[in-house]
Design a protein around this motif. Structure first.
Motif, short mmCIF file in Angstrom:
data_model
loop_
_atom_site.label_atom_id
_atom_site.label_comp_id
_atom_site.label_asym_id
_atom_site.label_seq_id
_atom_site.Cartn_x
_atom_site.Cartn_y
_atom_site.Cartn_z
N ARG A 173 2.14 1.74 -3.38
CA ARG A 173 1.08 1.65 -4.39
C ARG A 173 1.27 0.45 -5.32
O ARG A 173 1.00 0.52 -6.51
CB ARG A 173 0.96 2.95 -5.18
CG ARG A 173 0.55 4.11 -4.31
CD ARG A 173 0.30 5.33 -5.13
NE ARG A 173 -0.12 6.41 -4.23
CZ ARG A 173 -0.16 7.66 -4.58
NH1 ARG A 173 0.16 8.02 -5.80
NH2 ARG A 173 -0.55 8.57 -3.73
N TRP A 174 1.75 -0.64 -4.74
CA TRP A 174 1.88 -1.89 -5.46
C TRP A 174 0.68 -2.76 -5.12
O TRP A 174 0.21 -2.79 -3.98
CB TRP A 174 3.14 -2.65 -5.05
CG TRP A 174 4.43 -1.99 -5.40
CD1 TRP A 174 4.64 -1.00 -6.33
CD2 TRP A 174 5.70 -2.28 -4.82
NE1 TRP A 174 5.96 -0.67 -6.37
CE2 TRP A 174 6.64 -1.43 -5.45
CE3 TRP A 174 6.14 -3.16 -3.84
CZ2 TRP A 174 7.99 -1.45 -5.13
CZ3 TRP A 174 7.48 -3.18 -3.52
CH2 TRP A 174 8.39 -2.34 -4.17
N ASN B 73 3.92 -3.09 -9.73
CA ASN B 73 2.69 -3.59 -10.36
C ASN B 73 2.98 -4.39 -11.62
O ASN B 73 2.16 -4.47 -12.53
CB ASN B 73 1.71 -2.45 -10.63
CG ASN B 73 1.24 -1.83 -9.35
OD1 ASN B 73 0.85 -2.54 -8.42
ND2 ASN B 73 1.29 -0.52 -9.26
N ALA C 250 0.83 -1.21 0.00
CA ALA C 250 0.00 0.00 0.00
C ALA C 250 0.86 1.25 0.00
O ALA C 250 0.58 2.22 -0.73
CB ALA C 250 -0.92 -0.01 1.22
#
Length: 97
Positions: A40-41, A61, A37
């Protein structure tokens, strides 16, 4: 195998790598999810067919790292023994007549 469909991604298929690695850690599921988190993965807590659980952590990602927390690691090592996993992955045997 049924759990293979659990390896999932967001976005276009060509954005994801076809390779992955599994690692063990002393971190909890919550700690691993928090790392994802923060960066932002994509991070998903998954169960692999009841055999063991792990967190799919998608680095940038794109690259899948299967992270096994302590309990998941114990279950993984208990599962991947010839007498256990071998039965699951063995070809079906014709029934004796």
């Amino acid at each position: 195998m049924p759990w293979e469909t659990q390896i999932r991604q967001d976005g276009a298929a060509q954005d994801a790598s076809g390779f992955h690695v599994a690692i063990t850690t002393k971190l909890s599921v919550e700690d691993i999810m928090a790392i994802g988190a923060q960066r932002r993965w994509r991070a998903v807590h998954c169960d692999r067919g009841g055999a063991f659980d792990l967190v799919e952590l998608w680095i940038d990602n794109r690259f899948l790292v299967e992270v096994l927390p302590p309990e998941g690691s114990e279950r993984y090592h208990a599962f991947y023994r010839p007498e256990v996993a071998g039965k699951m992955f063995a070809a079906p045997q014709p029934e004796e007549v």
